[in-house]
Write an enzyme that holds these catalytic residues in place. Structure first.
Site, mmCIF file in Angstrom:
data_model
loop_
_atom_site.group_PDB
_atom_site.id
_atom_site.type_symbol
_atom_site.label_atom_id
_atom_site.label_comp_id
_atom_site.label_asym_id
_atom_site.label_seq_id
_atom_site.Cartn_x
_atom_site.Cartn_y
_atom_site.Cartn_z
ATOM 1 N N GLY A 11 9.853 3.179 -19.363
ATOM 2 C CA GLY A 11 8.628 2.385 -19.464
ATOM 3 C C GLY A 11 7.495 3.156 -20.117
ATOM 4 O O GLY A 11 6.317 2.938 -19.827
ATOM 5 N N ARG A 98 7.887 -11.569 -4.142
ATOM 6 C CA ARG A 98 8.451 -10.221 -4.110
ATOM 7 C C ARG A 98 9.986 -10.303 -4.187
ATOM 8 O O ARG A 98 10.629 -9.423 -4.750
ATOM 9 C CB ARG A 98 7.987 -9.526 -2.816
ATOM 10 N N THR A 129 8.988 4.957 -9.572
ATOM 11 C CA THR A 129 7.628 4.434 -9.443
ATOM 12 C C THR A 129 7.617 2.913 -9.595
ATOM 13 O O THR A 129 6.837 2.216 -8.950
ATOM 14 C CB THR A 129 6.720 5.092 -10.504
ATOM 15 N N ASP A 159 -0.196 5.908 -2.294
ATOM 16 C CA ASP A 159 -0.725 5.446 -1.010
ATOM 17 C C ASP A 159 -1.255 6.635 -0.202
ATOM 18 O O ASP A 159 -2.314 6.560 0.420
ATOM 19 C CB ASP A 159 0.385 4.723 -0.231
ATOM 20 N N ARG A 162 -4.482 7.786 -1.686
ATOM 21 C CA ARG A 162 -5.544 6.821 -1.346
ATOM 22 C C ARG A 162 -6.020 7.040 0.086
ATOM 23 O O ARG A 162 -7.220 6.964 0.379
ATOM 24 C CB ARG A 162 -4.996 5.392 -1.490
ATOM 25 N N HIS A 187 6.678 1.043 0.294
ATOM 26 C CA HIS A 187 5.509 0.945 -0.603
ATOM 27 C C HIS A 187 5.202 -0.542 -0.795
ATOM 28 O O HIS A 187 5.554 -1.156 -1.796
ATOM 29 C CB HIS A 187 5.787 1.613 -1.947
#
Ligand code: NAI
Length: 326
Positions: A11, A98, A129, A159, A162, A187
């Site tokens: 990506g 989801r 990721t 997370d 954060r 996650h």
């Protein structure tokens, strides 16, 4: 000179890639004395854009960068890979659940897992990721049987970071003063940010902040931060996600010292998380290996929240198994 470390990033034409590739090439991930080769996988329709990114990488004249391969062929991308950073995935479309996201990505990660097993270095270390990250990592493990399952991990470091940032702001210190934060579980919004073992400037965080703030502000702010970023920026976290991906690999390889970090890793049944799930735990790393921090006391609410997040991971696994991919 030493041959460069082969790092595959998927990506690479995306938003995270646009930050991550440059920082890897500058030496921030593996060290300022470690030459690297980047092998970047994209879908065919993004190859032109990726070539532009490769031109910019060249134009940075990074002394450590020994080559950039751009390709849409997983066999070529993963050839000899010592690290695989699986960032590319299919994003959630309008009105998709989801569950839809899970299925679309299970197919992508099954293909990449097979290519990794066939072409990567025997000791390749995988960091997922791309969402749904934990279950994508499980898919890679299930199809890539020759890869050490302990070398297949998923990112909960964003997370974690954060949570560190929220606690530091509340305590009026810089993030570097906060240690021993924990993210448990998936996650997703069932993740469990846990500061009950955290230290602020060496003092227990739980002595500095009250239970109401933890429950009503800290935990929901951390768990919904991704959505808040999208609302504010009109795009999902990219620079911070790249930073977290880089920090995950850096600390895995270069060690955590007397701190710990959160990584989603294969469970051995610790803390009653069913063995075999890829779930986030506090880990210590040294010599390129992680181990789950054992023996932490948890209160009932935290145990219950970890169980609920594990239940979600079990349901995600079942959805992927239904597809017959595992
Ligand atoms: P983006 O959409 O800007 O870039 C993704 C890139 O992946 C695109 O260039 C796309 O062409 C490529 N791609 C799609 N399928 C591919 C395949 N099969 N092989 C190779 N490349 C493929 O997305 P962005 O912002 O870079 O995010 C990437 C992923 O990271 C998303 O799944 C996002 O949800 C996830 N993410 C995870 C976080 C975490 O904490 N675990 C945090 C932020 C984002």
């Amino acid at each position: 000179t030493d041959s460069p470390v082969r790092i595959t990033v998927t990506g690479g034409a995306g938003a995270i890639g646009y930050s991550l590739l440059f920082r890897i090439a500058s030496g921030e991930m593996l060290g300022s004395d470690v030459p690297v080769q980047l092998r970047v996988l994209e879908v065919p329709q993004a190859l032109d854009k990726l070539k532009g990114v490769a031109m910019e990488l060249a134009d940075c004249a990074y002394p450590l960068l020994e080559g950039v391969v751009t390709t849409a062929d997983p066999a070529e991308a993963f050839d000899g890979a010592q690290h695989a950073l699986l960032v590319g995935s299919k994003p959630r479309g309008q009105g998709e659940t989801r569950g839809d996201l899970l299925k679309a990505n299970a197919a992508i990660f099954a293909g990449q897992g097979r290519a990794l097993a066939a072409h990567a270095s025997a000791d390749v270390r995988v960091t997922v990721t791309g969402n749904p990250a934990n279950t994508n990592a499980l898919t890679v493990s299930a199809v890539g049987e020759s890869i050490d399952p302990r070398h297949i991990t998923a990112l909960t470091r964003l997370d974690h970071d954060r949570a560190v940032a929220q606690l530091a702001a509340r305590a009026g210190v810089t993030a570097g003063e906060v240690r021993r934060m924990i993210i448990w579980g998936n996650h997703s919004d069932t993740q469990v940010p846990d500061l009950s073992h955290a230290l602020v400037s060496g003092r227990p965080a739980a002595e500095l902040v009250d239970a109401d703030w933890i429950r009503d502000t800290f935990q929901p702010t951390v768990a919904s931060r991704g959505a808040s970023i999208i609302a504010a920026r009109g795009a999902s976290s990219a620079a911070s996600a790249a930073n977290a991906t880089l920090s995950h690999v850096r600390d895995w390889m270069r060690g955590t010292g007397d701190d710990w970090v959160s990584m989603a890793v294969v469970s051995d049944g610790s803390y009653d998380v069913p063995a075999g799930l890829v779930s986030s735990f506090p880990v210590r790393c040294s010599n390129g290996e992680w181990e789950i921090v054992q023996g932490l006391e948890l209160d009932d609410a935290t145990r219950e929240a970890i169980r609920a997040s594990a239940d979600e991971l079990v349901a995600e696994r079942a959805a992927v198994q239904e597809l017959g991919l595992l």
